[in-house]
Design a protein around this motif. Structure first.
Motif, PDB file in Angstrom:
ATOM      1  N   PHE A   1      -2.338  -8.986  45.387  1.00 26.71           N
ATOM      2  CA  PHE A   1      -3.141  -9.328  44.214  1.00 26.71           C
ATOM      3  C   PHE A   1      -4.433 -10.039  44.607  1.00 26.71           C
ATOM      4  O   PHE A   1      -5.459  -9.892  43.945  1.00 26.71           O
ATOM      5  N   ILE A   2      -4.390 -10.802  45.691  1.00 31.15           N
ATOM      6  CA  ILE A   2      -5.639 -11.402  46.184  1.00 31.15           C
ATOM      7  C   ILE A   2      -6.601 -10.298  46.609  1.00 31.15           C
ATOM      8  O   ILE A   2      -7.784 -10.311  46.263  1.00 31.15           O
ATOM      9  N   TYR A   3      -6.056  -9.312  47.318  1.00 32.08           N
ATOM     10  CA  TYR A   3      -6.909  -8.182  47.724  1.00 32.08           C
ATOM     11  C   TYR A   3      -7.479  -7.461  46.510  1.00 32.08           C
ATOM     12  O   TYR A   3      -8.643  -7.066  46.506  1.00 32.08           O
ATOM     13  N   ILE A   4      -6.641  -7.289  45.488  1.00 35.07           N
ATOM     14  CA  ILE A   4      -7.119  -6.569  44.300  1.00 35.07           C
ATOM     15  C   ILE A   4      -8.350  -7.251  43.737  1.00 35.07           C
ATOM     16  O   ILE A   4      -9.358  -6.625  43.445  1.00 35.07           O
ATOM     17  N   LEU A   5      -8.270  -8.588  43.624  1.00 38.01           N
ATOM     18  CA  LEU A   5      -9.375  -9.293  42.985  1.00 38.01           C
ATOM     19  C   LEU A   5     -10.649  -9.180  43.824  1.00 38.01           C
ATOM     20  O   LEU A   5     -11.740  -8.996  43.286  1.00 38.01           O
ATOM     21  N   ILE A   6     -10.519  -9.295  45.164  1.00 39.79           N
ATOM     22  CA  ILE A   6     -11.729  -9.145  45.985  1.00 39.79           C
ATOM     23  C   ILE A   6     -12.220  -7.710  45.913  1.00 39.79           C
ATOM     24  O   ILE A   6     -13.422  -7.451  45.807  1.00 39.79           O
ATOM     25  N   ALA A   7     -11.265  -6.770  45.970  1.00 37.51           N
ATOM     26  CA  ALA A   7     -11.653  -5.359  45.938  1.00 37.51           C
ATOM     27  C   ALA A   7     -12.398  -5.031  44.651  1.00 37.51           C
ATOM     28  O   ALA A   7     -13.303  -4.194  44.646  1.00 37.51           O
ATOM     29  N   LEU A   8     -12.052  -5.735  43.555  1.00 34.76           N
ATOM     30  CA  LEU A   8     -12.769  -5.504  42.301  1.00 34.76           C
ATOM     31  C   LEU A   8     -14.241  -5.870  42.461  1.00 34.76           C
ATOM     32  O   LEU A   8     -15.120  -5.203  41.926  1.00 34.76           O
ATOM     33  N   GLY A   9     -14.499  -6.939  43.219  1.00 32.52           N
ATOM     34  CA  GLY A   9     -15.884  -7.319  43.477  1.00 32.52           C
ATOM     35  C   GLY A   9     -16.641  -6.192  44.147  1.00 32.52           C
ATOM     36  O   GLY A   9     -17.786  -5.901  43.790  1.00 32.52           O
ATOM     37  N   TYR A  10     -15.994  -5.522  45.117  1.00 30.31           N
ATOM     38  CA  TYR A  10     -16.667  -4.410  45.793  1.00 30.31           C
ATOM     39  C   TYR A  10     -16.807  -3.218  44.867  1.00 30.31           C
ATOM     40  O   TYR A  10     -17.837  -2.567  44.796  1.00 30.31           O
ATOM     41  N   THR A  11     -15.718  -2.936  44.178  1.00 28.91           N
ATOM     42  CA  THR A  11     -15.651  -1.680  43.457  1.00 28.91           C
ATOM     43  C   THR A  11     -16.544  -1.671  42.222  1.00 28.91           C
ATOM     44  O   THR A  11     -17.193  -0.686  41.913  1.00 28.91           O
ATOM     45  N   MET A  12     -16.641  -2.818  41.536  1.00 28.49           N
ATOM     46  CA  MET A  12     -17.520  -2.900  40.358  1.00 28.49           C
ATOM     47  C   MET A  12     -18.960  -2.628  40.767  1.00 28.49           C
ATOM     48  O   MET A  12     -19.668  -1.841  40.148  1.00 28.49           O
ATOM     49  N   VAL A  13     -19.393  -3.315  41.840  1.00 28.56           N
ATOM     50  CA  VAL A  13     -20.767  -3.159  42.284  1.00 28.56           C
ATOM     51  C   VAL A  13     -21.005  -1.739  42.769  1.00 28.56           C
ATOM     52  O   VAL A  13     -22.026  -1.121  42.459  1.00 28.56           O
ATOM     53  N   TYR A  14     -20.018  -1.194  43.494  1.00 30.95           N
ATOM     54  CA  TYR A  14     -20.190   0.166  43.987  1.00 30.95           C
ATOM     55  C   TYR A  14     -20.302   1.134  42.811  1.00 30.95           C
ATOM     56  O   TYR A  14     -21.083   2.077  42.844  1.00 30.95           O
ATOM     57  N   GLY A  15     -19.534   0.863  41.773  1.00 29.23           N
ATOM     58  CA  GLY A  15     -19.567   1.737  40.613  1.00 29.23           C
ATOM     59  C   GLY A  15     -20.960   1.880  40.024  1.00 29.23           C
ATOM     60  O   GLY A  15     -21.382   2.985  39.699  1.00 29.23           O
ATOM     61  N   VAL A  16     -21.694   0.764  39.895  1.00 30.55           N
ATOM     62  CA  VAL A  16     -23.008   0.883  39.263  1.00 30.55           C
ATOM     63  C   VAL A  16     -24.122   1.172  40.269  1.00 30.55           C
ATOM     64  O   VAL A  16     -25.079   1.852  39.943  1.00 30.55           O
ATOM     65  N   LEU A  17     -24.017   0.654  41.482  1.00 25.69           N
ATOM     66  CA  LEU A  17     -25.144   0.790  42.416  1.00 25.69           C
ATOM     67  C   LEU A  17     -24.920   1.846  43.473  1.00 25.69           C
ATOM     68  O   LEU A  17     -25.846   2.227  44.162  1.00 25.69           O
ATOM     69  N   ARG A  18     -23.687   2.295  43.674  1.00 20.57           N
ATOM     70  CA  ARG A  18     -23.340   3.176  44.793  1.00 20.57           C
ATOM     71  C   ARG A  18     -23.704   2.502  46.111  1.00 20.57           C
ATOM     72  O   ARG A  18     -24.250   3.139  47.010  1.00 20.57           O
ATOM     73  N   MET A  19     -23.472   1.225  46.198  1.00 23.48           N
ATOM     74  CA  MET A  19     -23.779   0.495  47.424  1.00 23.48           C
ATOM     75  C   MET A  19     -22.643  -0.473  47.730  1.00 23.48           C
ATOM     76  O   MET A  19     -22.017  -1.007  46.823  1.00 23.48           O
ATOM     77  N   ILE A  20     -22.417  -0.686  49.028  1.00 29.78           N
ATOM     78  CA  ILE A  20     -21.426  -1.658  49.446  1.00 29.78           C
ATOM     79  C   ILE A  20     -22.048  -3.038  49.314  1.00 29.78           C
ATOM     80  O   ILE A  20     -23.092  -3.301  49.898  1.00 29.78           O
ATOM     81  N   ASN A  21     -21.418  -3.903  48.553  1.00 32.51           N
ATOM     82  CA  ASN A  21     -21.935  -5.266  48.450  1.00 32.51           C
ATOM     83  C   ASN A  21     -21.425  -6.068  49.637  1.00 32.51           C
ATOM     84  O   ASN A  21     -20.365  -6.670  49.598  1.00 32.51           O
ATOM     85  N   PHE A  22     -22.209  -6.066  50.686  1.00 29.58           N
ATOM     86  CA  PHE A  22     -21.734  -6.650  51.923  1.00 29.58           C
ATOM     87  C   PHE A  22     -21.503  -8.149  51.811  1.00 29.58           C
ATOM     88  O   PHE A  22     -20.719  -8.720  52.556  1.00 29.58           O
ATOM     89  N   ALA A  23     -22.181  -8.797  50.872  1.00 34.81           N
ATOM     90  CA  ALA A  23     -22.080 -10.248  50.782  1.00 34.81           C
ATOM     91  C   ALA A  23     -20.833 -10.685  50.015  1.00 34.81           C
ATOM     92  O   ALA A  23     -20.562 -11.883  49.928  1.00 34.81           O
ATOM     93  N   ASN A  24     -20.070  -9.735  49.468  1.00 31.45           N
ATOM     94  CA  ASN A  24     -18.932 -10.117  48.638  1.00 31.45           C
ATOM     95  C   ASN A  24     -17.915 -10.966  49.406  1.00 31.45           C
ATOM     96  O   ASN A  24     -17.310 -11.879  48.854  1.00 31.45           O
ATOM     97  N   SER A  25     -17.742 -10.671  50.702  1.00 31.29           N
ATOM     98  CA  SER A  25     -16.771 -11.436  51.478  1.00 31.29           C
ATOM     99  C   SER A  25     -17.178 -12.907  51.563  1.00 31.29           C
ATOM    100  O   SER A  25     -16.333 -13.799  51.524  1.00 31.29           O
TER     101      SER A  25
END
Lengths: 316, 339
Positions: free
Chosen positions: A21-45
């Motif tokens: 579940f911790i991974y899910i929440l972080i992965a949401l940070g990546y996936t939401m941004v990727y959804g709109v920008l088609r870019m990896i949000n490298f700073a999410n970590s």
């Protein structure tokens, strides 16, 4: 080995679930941004890393806990946990918005391709992790334990620990809120519109900059919550923690099909369990290798991730 | 905007054969003389200036040229380039300590090993595109490091120690602290790599890469064997990384998994993008700056990586195509495609 595994199966599973579940929440940070920008949000970590520090600051400095203090109970405990959760979510969410303004906005307006924003996000994440490293003298920071980690009950010989339970339940609630937000609200509709077709969305009068800011904010809120749960479960953090967790969560997002919110959910769960089982059989040092091997196999057979199809359909 | 790259190309093209040779010889002479300029403003405050020239600067330049084949020429995002560097270094470490072979004999073996692993990674991974390729290569880089960290034969976290220095050739002795000699050796390798890339770019392979970078589907439809050329780009990039690894191991005499983290991959990628993807001179300039800067600003001591990160953000926002971007002609096609 197998016998041992069966003995420990449920306790491993519970540990794996809360990690998942911790991974899910972080992965949401990546996936939401990727959804709109088609870019990896490298700073999410690093946004996650800052979230873990926000939790520790609340517990340590605002509520004056030390390593020797007595555990909080009753209302005070829930107050402390609630404050820590909300503040780390807010800190990470706002930070995430700032990252978007600094690293992405100008480049996006210049229409500069994929790599320039990636490098500028790498720059931002270096700035974040280095600032924290300097502030903490490169030392890991332990979080005082505010809550007694008692067992709630037994399930096939495995104790259900209270922190794991809190993580699973609150993460599920947060995930539910997110799904409702994306599917039911006006802003969520706008986010989906931008992720399907930014140009058409702009023509329909959607404020693209606003939507992207909101996406980063929501992704940051989720990542910040992950920071709180991580601190609750592992009780320490350091300036270097973002990298490892970030890579794992990103893998989870890819595994489920990046850009797809439900994909992040299943990907995170699968990864959390897989990592826990793999470290039982092969030792913790090989867990990252197992994860990557599975990832390669999944991508090889299903190149869009396990749940990625919906995304590619809308993207074309 | 003022485009230094086009300006340089103009000067170069307006010269006759004699003029070009003169420019090339002059440039090589200046670069080769760099180790003697330690006393000037170029000097690095804390680290030994000549050793900084070898690692990171020359090493980064070599690797950035290799990575540029993969990312800049063919547009394949590789985030695990350090793996090939590590494979070259560990080949040198193992064979150098366990067998009688010397560095010059191991160099081709190391390159071959890196190329072979390029095939092993490339054949499955290159069926994927874009970000998926990025994450697979990233995973590969991490797997190589973790294997090195956990396999007893590779020395685990202690790594491999006592790697021999290269034997002397033509009466030039390689001592541990003769940084200049290593610098010149690397310079020769860099010139070879530049030569290789320039020749390939002008030929069939270069045109195939260019078409893959601009539109892979169109290239495939026009009969370019895209998969084959993508694997080739990968393998050639890997060979340069492997060569850099072999020299690195016989220079530092000691390698450990910590020298081959993802940060190196990211840094080399930053060199390529920062300098100007696809343009070999830009990439070299980027690698020189990013290799040199952290040591030059060491007076900031603790905050130097922080400043480095700020420079990355600032530069990318001001010049997203890098310092020396690729030719306008090539860029124009991309712009049209995007609109």
């Amino acid at each position: 080995m197998i016998g041992n595994f069966l003995d420990q199966f449920w306790s491993l599973t519970f540990g794996g679930l809360s990690l998942g579940f911790i991974y899910i929440l972080i992965a949401l940070g990546y996936t939401m941004v990727y959804g709109v920008l088609r870019m990896i949000n490298f700073a999410n970590s690093e946004i996650f890393m800052v979230g873990t520090f926000a939790t520790i600051i609340i517990i340590k400095d605002v509520f004056q806990f030390t390593q020797t203090s007595e555990y909080a109970t009753g209302f005070r405990l829930w107050l402390i946990l609630g404050t820590a959760l909300i503040s780390s979510m807010l800190v990470s969410g706002i930070l995430s918005m700032l990252v978007e303004m600094v690293a992405y906005r100008r480049l996006r307006r210049m229409n500069s391709g994929v790599l320039a924003p990636l490098i500028s996000a790498i720059g931002v994440s270096m700035v974040l992790s280095e600032s924290v490293r300097i502030l903490t003298d490169s030392r890991p920071v332990a979080s005082p334990r505010a809550m007694e980690k008692k067992f709630l009950g037994q399930f096939f010989d495995a104790g259900i620990r209270i922190d794991n339970t809190i993580i699973v339940i609150s993460a599920l609630v947060l995930f539910g809120i997110l799904i409702t937000f994306v599917n039911k609200t006006r802003m969520g509709k706008a986010i989906r519109a931008v992720s399907m077709n930014p140009n058409a969305a702009r023509l329909m009068g959607i404020n693209i900059d606003g939507v992207i800011s909101a996406t980063f904010l929501v992704g940051g809120l989720m990542t910040g919550a992950a920071g709180f749960f991580y601190t609750l479960k592992y009780e320490n953090t350091s300036a270097f923690i973002g990298f490892e967790l970030g890579i794992a969560a990103f893998t989870a997002a890819i595994l489920g099909g990046i850009g797809n919110i439900k994909g992040a959910f299943y990907g995170g769960l699968a990864l959390g369990l897989l990592e826990t089982y793999a470290s039982f059989f092969l030792g913790t040092q090989w867990k990252a290798v197992t994860v990557f091997v599975v990832l390669v196999l999944v991508l090889y057979t299903r190149p869009n991730g396990l749940f990625g199809e919906a995304l590619t359909q809308t993207r074309a | 905007m003022f485009n230094l790259r086009d300006k340089g190309a103009e000067i170069w093209e307006s010269q006759g054969r004699v003029g070009r040779v003169a420019i090339a010889v002059g440039a090589i002479a200046i670069v080769a003389a760099l180790p003697f300029m330690g006393g000037t403003f170029l000097n690095t405050p804390v680290a030994d200036y000549e050793s900084v020239l070898v690692y990171p600067i020359a090493m980064f330049v070599l690797m950035a040229i290799g990575l540029n084949i993969v990312i800049g020429k063919s547009g394949l995002l590789d985030l695990g380039y350090v793996a090939f560097f590590a494979i070259g270094a560990y080949t040198m470490g193992l064979l150098g300590t366990k067998t009688e072979l010397n560095t010059w004999e191991i160099l081709p073996i190391g390159i071959a090993m890196a190329m072979f692993s390029g095939i092993i990674l490339g054949v499955p991974a290159l069926k994927l595109r874009g970000d998926y390729l990025a994450i697979i290569t990233l995973g590969f880089g991490e797997i190589v490091r973790i294997v090195a960290l956990n396999l007893g034969a590779l020395g685990r976290s202690e790594g491999i120690q006592g790697i021999p220095t290269p034997p002397g050739i033509f009466g030039i002795e390689y001592a541990f602290d003769s940084h200049r000699i290593y610098y010149w050796t690397l310079l020769i390798l860099i010139l070879l790599a530049i030569w290789m890339v320039r020749r390939l770019s002008a030929r069939r392979a270069g045109r195939a890469w260019e078409s893959i970078r601009q539109d892979e589907d169109a290239a495939e439809l026009l009969g370019v064997p895209t998969f084959k050329y993508k694997v080739w780009a990968f393998v050639l990039g890997a060979s340069v990384g492997g060569a850099a690894g072999v020299i690195y191991a016989s220079k530092t005499l000691f390698i450990a998994p910590d020298n081959f983290t993802l940060q190196i991959s990211i840094l080399i990628l930053a060199c390529v993008v920062f300098g100007g993807m696809g343009n070999i001179w830009g990439v070299i300039l980027g690698a020189v700056i990013l290799g040199y800067l952290p040591d030059r600003i060491r007076f900031l001591s603790d905050a130097r990586l922080l400043v480095f990160g700020l420079v990355l953000v600032l530069m990318m926002n001001l010049r997203p195509d890098g310092i020396l971007p690729r030719k306008k002609r090539e860029k124009a096609i991309v712009k049209k495609d995007a609109s």
